[in-house]
Structure formats: structure tokens, C-alpha cells
Design a protein around this motif. Sequence first.
Motif: not given
Length: 457
Positions: A104-117
Motif C-alpha cells: 500500500x503506497x499510502x502507508x509509510x510506517x507499520x507498527x506491530x504491537x504484538x500479533x493482534x494490534x
Amino acid sequence: MSLYKRLHDTNAAGSPTAVMSGRRDPALDELRHRVHSSLIEELGPILYDKRLGEDELRKKVHEALHTAIAQERTPLSAADNAQLIQDVSDDILGYGPIDKLLRDENVSEIMCNGPKQIFVERSGKLVLDDVTFVDELHLRRIIDKIVAQVGRRIDESSPLCDARLPDGSRVNAVISPLAVGGPFLTIRKFAADPLRIDDLIRFGTVSVHGARFLQACIVGKLNVLVSGGTGTGKTTTLNVLSSFIPADERIVTVEDAKELQLIQDHVLSLETRPPNVEGKGEVSIRDLVKNTLRMRPDRIVVGECRSGEALDMLQAMNTGHDGSLTTLHANNPRDTLSRLETLVLMAGFDLPVRAIREQIASAVDMIVQLQRLRDGSRRITHITEVSGMEGEIITLQDIFLFDFSAGVDEQGRFKGQLKPTGVRPKFAQKLADHGIRLGPEMFSSGQETAPGQGRKR
């Protein structure tokens, strides 16, 4: 209905409503896990055979995937079957549930705070996404896959890791026992097509006059520090500034994890190496900066100074390697000097403060300060000259400042831009010696600006 979620809720009267609850169907998750394990066992080394092209590997995986699902003989709806194929394919060929976020070009950062969030950054704002992993083991498998691709490791003895994706996106992972409720995975994406100065002008990060001035400073071989807080766009700005370096110069870059995407041909990229299982073999930023001096560089570009390498960088700037660039964390140009002093002291030498300041004043020509504003935009707020020493104090003078007095519009976005203060920098003569002359119109564009003043620290 998606394989990843059986979305339902009930209202006060008990009737179903289409409210997203983020629940997962355990039976479908178990089926997905069985199919995934079956494919890994069947395909084995084929997945890591570099002789296979991407299209051919994808074809083999899809053929084996359809066969494995057919052997399960589990009745699935068309939607669930398609989702199952997509999910397992993403796990094996990509990065699981976050694969679509990476695309997704609109997403600049991805933050996985554990598997469900999982939070993502869109247009400078953080939002909670509805994507989730099956469990902690699922997220851990994806982390292991990312880390292994760049020859690094993450385990209980080394539960922190910086890595990168093949496209240069920066990855940070933290696992148990440090990550409580984790694992935690943070990915800062980099565009496939690196941003250029025209993009920064269009975004409002820098003004046209400011961009012309920065280009003149880089071509004129000034030593520049790019400073700012976390997520302000320091690396992106460093990459744009580096694009101004003439193509006939030899450039050596030094980074923890390779992120810079320079467009020149003569670029040598160095990357640090963490210690092995026995705690040996580490190659630090400082080791690499020292080594660059033996590589006959015209320019040295250090991704970020975090420790004692700041001293080596200053010495390089003071010994004929003009035009060097680096970044560091600081909230304003005044704080940049304080932090630089602290980093130099971390080199382990008991140097007098005056000696450090003289090194800084002699080595650094300019500070480019970035700030992430309340509206989510990233702006250059200061272009500041390091003008010299007065007694024990390093003097600064602002050449360009962001105009906060312009206020905000109806959407809450700042209307101001970077404007000249009217001060002509002392290094203008140094630029003139390189054949670069700064006209008076660059510093007095007819815009209303506050008179610039030298600042002391």
C-alpha cells in the motif's frame, strides 16, 4: 466473510450488526497452519533456490497450495478459499498479513504491537488497522524471515535487531523476554522511487529558495548536519541532499542498515555487522567511518551519528573531506551542538570542552533542522550557519526560518513556509571560491521576514 475475521456483533436487542470485532475463526486458523506446514515440508529447499525466478517460484507454490487445500477436504466458501490461498501465499512468498500493507503506497510506517494490534501511518497520522496475525508464533516466523534475509539473527540471547527489507525499508524487531506482550515489529517504509527535491517542494517541506540554497551548499562542498526528532524525515532529507553531489565524485556511505538510495554511479555502501553468537565479529559505525578514510572518498555520508563516531566524523571533516553529510537526533540547532559535544565525549577521550567546540566550529558549516508539525507534515524549520567561535561559545545564525506566524487553514494544516531571514552567510565566500555565487535575491525574496540574528550557545 474473510478467513482472517468473522465480523459480527450484537446490538442491545440482540440482532446481528456489521461491526468489526477483530475475531478470528480458530478452525480456519488451524486449517491455515496445517496447509502452511504441509507446503513448507513439501517444497523445502525450492523456496530458497536462487536459480528460480520469482514468477516460476510463485507458480510452484500456488500449484502445491491448491493440491494441499484439496487434500484437506474441508468445505469452504469461495471467499474463504480465496482468502486462505492469499494468506498462505503471503506467508510463504511474502511477509504474511502485513504484505498488503507493504504494498500500500499510502502507508509509510507499520507498527506491530504484538500479533493482534497493528498500527499504520497514513498521511502523517497513526491509525489502527484491522489486519492481525494468528498468534505470537506467527508474528515471530515473519520476524525470523525478515532478519535471516540480511544475515542477522534474533533470539533470546540477542532479542533486539535492526534489519531492512530488500527495498531498503528499515526494520526493528524486539522479542521476548524484552517485549512484554510482543513480539514487536516496526517497519519504516521507503518508496520504490526515492523522493527528489521537487517532491519536498511540493509537500511544503522546503521552499523553492531554500531548495536552491541547499543545492548550492552541497555542490559547494559544505559540511552539513541534518538534525531532527524521530520520524521527522532526516534520512529522506539526507537522501535528497546527497542527490545534489556531482556524479563525478566518489561517495562512501556508512549505515547501520542500508537505507540511502543514492542515484549516482560511483557509490560504495558500507553496513555495520552485529556480533555473532559468541559475541565476536562486531563491526561498528565507528570502525566503518575510520575505514572510509582509507577508501579515497570525495564525500562521506554517515546515516546517523549515535556515539563516538561523531569524533571520527568531525576529524574527517577537518582533514580534507569537505562536503560530508550526516544526521543526528536533536530538537533545534542549539541542541544539535550540545548533542554533538556529548557524542564526541562518548568516544572515550577526556577532551576539553573548548577543544571539542573548536573542532565543531571548524568542521561543521551548516545545520538543517527538521520538525514534524502538529498536522503530521514534516518541514525544514531552520537552515542555520555555524559561523564560528566567540570566546567559549559557538555562534549560530539562521539563514532560513519556517514562518509559523502564517497560522493554519481550515483543515488544521500549517500555511507557513521556509523563508529567508535576510542574513547572508559567512560561507558565501567559500562557495564563491568553488564558482558558486549566491545572488541577493536568494536572501531577500520580497517576502516578509524577521531580521536574522546570530545566536549563541
